[in-house]
Design a protein around this motif. Structure first.
Motif, PDB file in Angstrom:
ATOM      1  N   ILE A   1       0.840  -1.198   0.000  1.00  0.00           N
ATOM      2  CA  ILE A   1       0.000   0.000   0.000  1.00  0.00           C
ATOM      3  C   ILE A   1       0.878   1.252   0.000  1.00  0.00           C
ATOM      4  CG2 ILE A   1      -1.671   1.342   1.340  1.00  0.00           C
ATOM      5  CD1 ILE A   1      -2.915  -1.051  -0.006  1.00  0.00           C
ATOM      6  N   LEU A   2       1.917   1.255   0.828  1.00  0.00           N
ATOM      7  CA  LEU A   2       2.833   2.402   0.873  1.00  0.00           C
ATOM      8  C   LEU A   2       3.562   2.563  -0.457  1.00  0.00           C
ATOM      9  CD1 LEU A   2       4.359   1.989   4.455  1.00  0.00           C
ATOM     10  CD2 LEU A   2       2.674   3.679   3.703  1.00  0.00           C
ATOM     11  N   GLN A   3       3.932   1.468  -1.087  1.00  0.00           N
ATOM     12  CA  GLN A   3       4.559   1.537  -2.404  1.00  0.00           C
ATOM     13  C   GLN A   3       3.595   2.135  -3.424  1.00  0.00           C
ATOM     14  OE1 GLN A   3       5.668  -2.511  -3.184  1.00  0.00           O
ATOM     15  NE2 GLN A   3       7.492  -2.453  -1.882  1.00  0.00           N
ATOM     16  N   LEU A   4       2.326   1.773  -3.298  1.00  0.00           N
ATOM     17  CA  LEU A   4       1.321   2.252  -4.247  1.00  0.00           C
ATOM     18  C   LEU A   4       1.175   3.767  -4.187  1.00  0.00           C
ATOM     19  CD1 LEU A   4      -0.952   1.472  -6.272  1.00  0.00           C
ATOM     20  CD2 LEU A   4      -2.497   1.389  -4.316  1.00  0.00           C
ATOM     21  N   VAL A   5       1.202   4.321  -2.983  1.00  0.00           N
ATOM     22  CA  VAL A   5       1.024   5.778  -2.832  1.00  0.00           C
ATOM     23  C   VAL A   5       2.348   6.527  -2.911  1.00  0.00           C
ATOM     24  CG1 VAL A   5      -1.065   5.487  -1.464  1.00  0.00           C
ATOM     25  CG2 VAL A   5       1.131   5.625  -0.293  1.00  0.00           C
ATOM     26  N   GLY A   6       3.435   5.777  -3.157  1.00  0.00           N
ATOM     27  CA  GLY A   6       4.712   6.431  -3.372  1.00  0.00           C
ATOM     28  C   GLY A   6       5.468   6.810  -2.126  1.00  0.00           C
ATOM     29  N   LEU A   7       5.055   6.293  -0.956  1.00  0.00           N
ATOM     30  CA  LEU A   7       5.738   6.624   0.288  1.00  0.00           C
ATOM     31  C   LEU A   7       6.888   5.671   0.585  1.00  0.00           C
ATOM     32  CD1 LEU A   7       2.699   7.479   2.584  1.00  0.00           C
ATOM     33  CD2 LEU A   7       4.169   9.043   1.301  1.00  0.00           C
ATOM     34  N   ARG A   8       6.987   4.598  -0.213  1.00  0.00           N
ATOM     35  CA  ARG A   8       8.066   3.662   0.013  1.00  0.00           C
ATOM     36  C   ARG A   8       8.458   3.036  -1.314  1.00  0.00           C
ATOM     37  NH1 ARG A   8       8.205  -0.811   4.863  1.00  0.00           N
ATOM     38  NH2 ARG A   8      10.118  -1.893   4.270  1.00  0.00           N
ATOM     39  N   ARG A   9       9.734   2.865  -1.513  1.00  0.00           N
ATOM     40  CA  ARG A   9      10.223   2.321  -2.781  1.00  0.00           C
ATOM     41  C   ARG A   9      11.102   1.094  -2.516  1.00  0.00           C
ATOM     42  NH1 ARG A   9       9.451   5.405  -7.204  1.00  0.00           N
ATOM     43  NH2 ARG A   9       8.741   7.544  -6.893  1.00  0.00           N
ATOM     44  N   ASP A  10      10.478  -0.028  -2.275  1.00  0.00           N
ATOM     45  CA  ASP A  10      11.215  -1.268  -2.093  1.00  0.00           C
ATOM     46  C   ASP A  10      11.430  -1.930  -3.456  1.00  0.00           C
ATOM     47  OD1 ASP A  10      11.009  -0.673   0.496  1.00  0.00           O
ATOM     48  OD2 ASP A  10       9.897  -2.482   1.110  1.00  0.00           O
ATOM     49  N   LYS A  11      12.320  -2.893  -3.469  1.00  0.00           N
ATOM     50  CA  LYS A  11      12.556  -3.617  -4.710  1.00  0.00           C
ATOM     51  C   LYS A  11      11.349  -4.476  -5.052  1.00  0.00           C
ATOM     52  CE  LYS A  11      17.594  -3.936  -4.233  1.00  0.00           C
ATOM     53  NZ  LYS A  11      18.739  -4.873  -4.132  1.00  0.00           N
ATOM     54  N   LYS A  12      11.088  -4.580  -6.357  1.00  0.00           N
ATOM     55  CA  LYS A  12       9.996  -5.436  -6.787  1.00  0.00           C
ATOM     56  C   LYS A  12      10.436  -6.900  -6.718  1.00  0.00           C
ATOM     57  CE  LYS A  12       7.971  -2.030  -9.938  1.00  0.00           C
ATOM     58  NZ  LYS A  12       7.570  -1.753 -11.329  1.00  0.00           N
ATOM     59  N   ASP A  13       9.452  -7.790  -6.808  1.00  0.00           N
ATOM     60  CA  ASP A  13       9.776  -9.213  -6.810  1.00  0.00           C
ATOM     61  C   ASP A  13      10.713  -9.535  -7.962  1.00  0.00           C
ATOM     62  OD1 ASP A  13       8.264  -9.843  -4.614  1.00  0.00           O
ATOM     63  OD2 ASP A  13       6.457 -10.274  -5.766  1.00  0.00           O
ATOM     64  N   VAL A  14      11.809 -10.155  -7.662  1.00  0.00           N
ATOM     65  CA  VAL A  14      12.786 -10.533  -8.676  1.00  0.00           C
ATOM     66  C   VAL A  14      12.965 -12.035  -8.639  1.00  0.00           C
ATOM     67  CG1 VAL A  14      15.158 -10.280  -9.480  1.00  0.00           C
ATOM     68  CG2 VAL A  14      13.973  -8.323  -8.473  1.00  0.00           C
ATOM     69  N   ARG A  15      12.949 -12.666  -9.817  1.00  0.00           N
ATOM     70  CA  ARG A  15      13.074 -14.112  -9.904  1.00  0.00           C
ATOM     71  C   ARG A  15      14.334 -14.501 -10.647  1.00  0.00           C
ATOM     72  NH1 ARG A  15       7.860 -16.390 -12.655  1.00  0.00           N
ATOM     73  NH2 ARG A  15       8.987 -18.325 -12.268  1.00  0.00           N
TER      74      ARG A  15
END
Length: 562
Positions: free
Chosen positions: A544-558
């Protein structure tokens, strides 16, 4: 042996995905999302909201008024509490199986894999008709709610618009569906919080009349209504009517099971979704039933008129008991806000049913219980021909053009309720076979990603309860006897054993023995997929925080390979 049952080839300690059939897109040496062509694109926040979207719809905001009018506030509260607890037992069974085996088709394919192929055939087609008939039900309810503002909106135009929008959303990739459902279901959560807040504030005097009515309606006209007969028996029958109402409204585990095959990190996200079902039952259904019985009396003239169908061709301007209460108190703006959010909620539920019916039909085709052409998918992973068949069912919503929304709603509710209960019976039976197979094969269930508590007793109790409901919920058609009413209640109950026996005779199927049940199935594919991620799973609030731009974690990487 079906294509989906072929074993994986193990090479150099790594899992190599073998081609399943000429139509599969899985390449040897790659890590596949699934053993079929569906793609895992639903993230944690989308799965959680989809689970809410499937379980909260017309029943909680509109149809619940019928349970109140027949049973009274105490009966309604007890019915929703008891039924939610019993469905929690079924959820406990489904959570263990779906988290371990997040396969396409969910509990339907499990029924055929671990019980009997004929049982899976019956379960699949029963669930398909259940989901497909829910789509016109929601469209019909949408017209009923729209009549709050005006009766001038053409019924046929609303039906056509809904069908077009459902088609547009579901023809997109599953990621597009998930995002649309995330926002639509978010509106449901906002709506129900508004209604709970409205109930508390107004009952303590925060209303235009400054009337602190509290639990007045539990005293006058009383906590329990008489229905069908008089006296103590009438009050008991009122409770039963409220219980049948709850059996239609309280749902949940089936929708999580159906999205499991398209969920990222299913062993984590699907498990979390199942675990949140219990508090959703408590907050949304049990507390919702309590609030409805507080804000409006069961003998309110408008509520009774809805139940009797005496409001005219298109229903009533105040279809929801909450809207009735707001108008009774003289609240001016909130009814419009509530009705607007209710429209998005009803639309969202229909959208979820379209998705589930499509995936269900696709799962049937994979197992050879429907034409093979229905397994064909678009490049985005949408079963296109299965989707085309599902989109024929919303056309039934045009019946209300001549019959009226209230009457069509009654028909559909009676037909649908039995189908939903049969789904839960299937889940319990399948789990009991699964449990016995684990025991016979010496498999430690504590090693599973999720282990159901108090098993196998949850399965037995849930099975007995659901069988009792499906047998007796249409008893009113016998006193007095009415052929039309009987078939509206029991059509699905009659069709289910016919499907089972018919397929068993044609295909000469047999029950799956506990020692021969395939408990490995597609687990290696899911294990390899899960192991391919190099980043940790994201939590719901993190996304949710990533969605609103308050947090920028790495996306799922395979990893490309193991």
């Amino acid at each position: 042996m079906s294509d989906s049952s072929k074993k994986l080839e193990i090479v150099d300690g790594g899992v190599v995905i073998a081609k399943r059939s000429p139509s599969d897109d899985v390449k040897p040496g790659s890590i596949s999302d699934n053993a079929d062509k569906l793609q895992r694109r639903l993230n944690n926040r989308q799965i959680q909201l989809i689970a809410i979207g499937g379980s909260i719809g017309t029943a909680l905001f509109v149809s619940i008024g019928g349970g109140l009018a027949k049973g009274g506030p105490l009966s309604l509260f007890l019915a929703y509490t008891i039924y939610s607890c019993m469905l929690g037992l079924v959820n406990n069974c489904m959570a263990e199986m779906a988290t371990l085996h997040p396969v396409t088709g969910g509990f339907i394919r499990m029924a055929g894999k671990w019980v009997d192929d004929a049982f899976g055939f019956m379960a699949g087609w029963n669930f398909f008709f259940y989901e497909a008939l829910l789509i016109p039900f929601e469209i019909t309810a949408l017209n009923l709610v729209l009549s709050f503002w005006t009766d001038a909106i053409p019924t046929a135009a609303v039906c056509a618009a809904c069908i077009v929008l459902y088609a547009a959303i579901n023809i997109l990739a599953v990621r597009g569906y998930g995002e649309a459902e995330f926002w639509l279901s978010g509106g449901k959560v906002i709506l129900i919080l508004i209604l709970f807040f409205f109930t508390f504030v107004t009952m303590v005097g925060g209303n235009p009349k400054h009337d602190a009515y509290g639990f007045r309606y539990w005293k006058n006209p009383g906590p329990m209504a008489e229905y069908h007969t008089k006296g103590s028996l009438g009050r008991f029958e009122g409770f039963l009517a409220a219980l049948w109402n709850a059996s239609f409204a309280v749902v949940g585990p089936e929708y999580i099971a159906m999205v499991a095959a398209e969920a990222k990190r299913p062993r984590i996200y699907i498990k979390n979704a199942f675990k949140t079902v219990y508090w959703r039952f408590g907050i949304f259904f049990i507390l919702g039933a309590l609030c409805v019985g507080i804000v409006v009396p069961y003998n309110d003239p408008t509520l009774v008129a809805i139940l009797d169908g005496t409001q005219g061709g298109s229903g009533t301007a105040a279809a929801s008991p909450y809207v009735i209460a707001m108008r009774n108190m003289g609240v001016s703006v909130l009814p419009h806000i509530t009705n607007a959010l209710m429209i998005t909620s009803i639309f969202s539920a229909g959208n979820t049913y379209t998705y589930c019916a499509t995936r269900n039909l696709y799962g049937l085709a994979i197992e050879g219980r429907a034409p093979k052409i229905l397994t064909r998918c678009t490049g985005n992973g949408v079963p296109i021909f299965a989707f085309a068949i599902v989109m024929c069912f919303p056309l039934l919503s045009f019946l209300q053009v001549s019959s009226g929304s209230s009457q069509v709603l009654t028909w559909l509710v009676n037909l649908i309720t039995a189908g939903g209960i049969i789904d839960y019976i299937v889940m319990c039976v399948t789990y009991l076979f699964f449990y016995n197979a684990c025991k016979a094969q010496g498999i430690d269930r504590n090693s599973f990603p999720y282990t159901g508590w108090f098993q196998p007793y949850c399965g037995y109790i849930g099975l007995a309860w659901m069988c009792m409901i499906v047998i007796f919920y249409g008893y009113s058609s016998f006193t007095p006897w009415d052929v039309g009413t009987f078939f509206s209640f029991y059509t699905m109950v009659i069709v289910a054993p016919v499907l089972f026996v018919g397929w068993k005779v044609i295909k000469r199927t047999r029950l799956v023995g506990a020692r021969e049940a395939d408990l490995v199935w597609e687990r290696p594919v899911v294990d390899a997929y899960e192991a391919s991620f190099v980043t940790p799973p994201a939590g719901f609030w993190t996304e949710i925080l990533q969605l609103v731009g308050l947090r920028r974690d790495k996306k799922d990487v395979r990893r490309e390979c193991i």
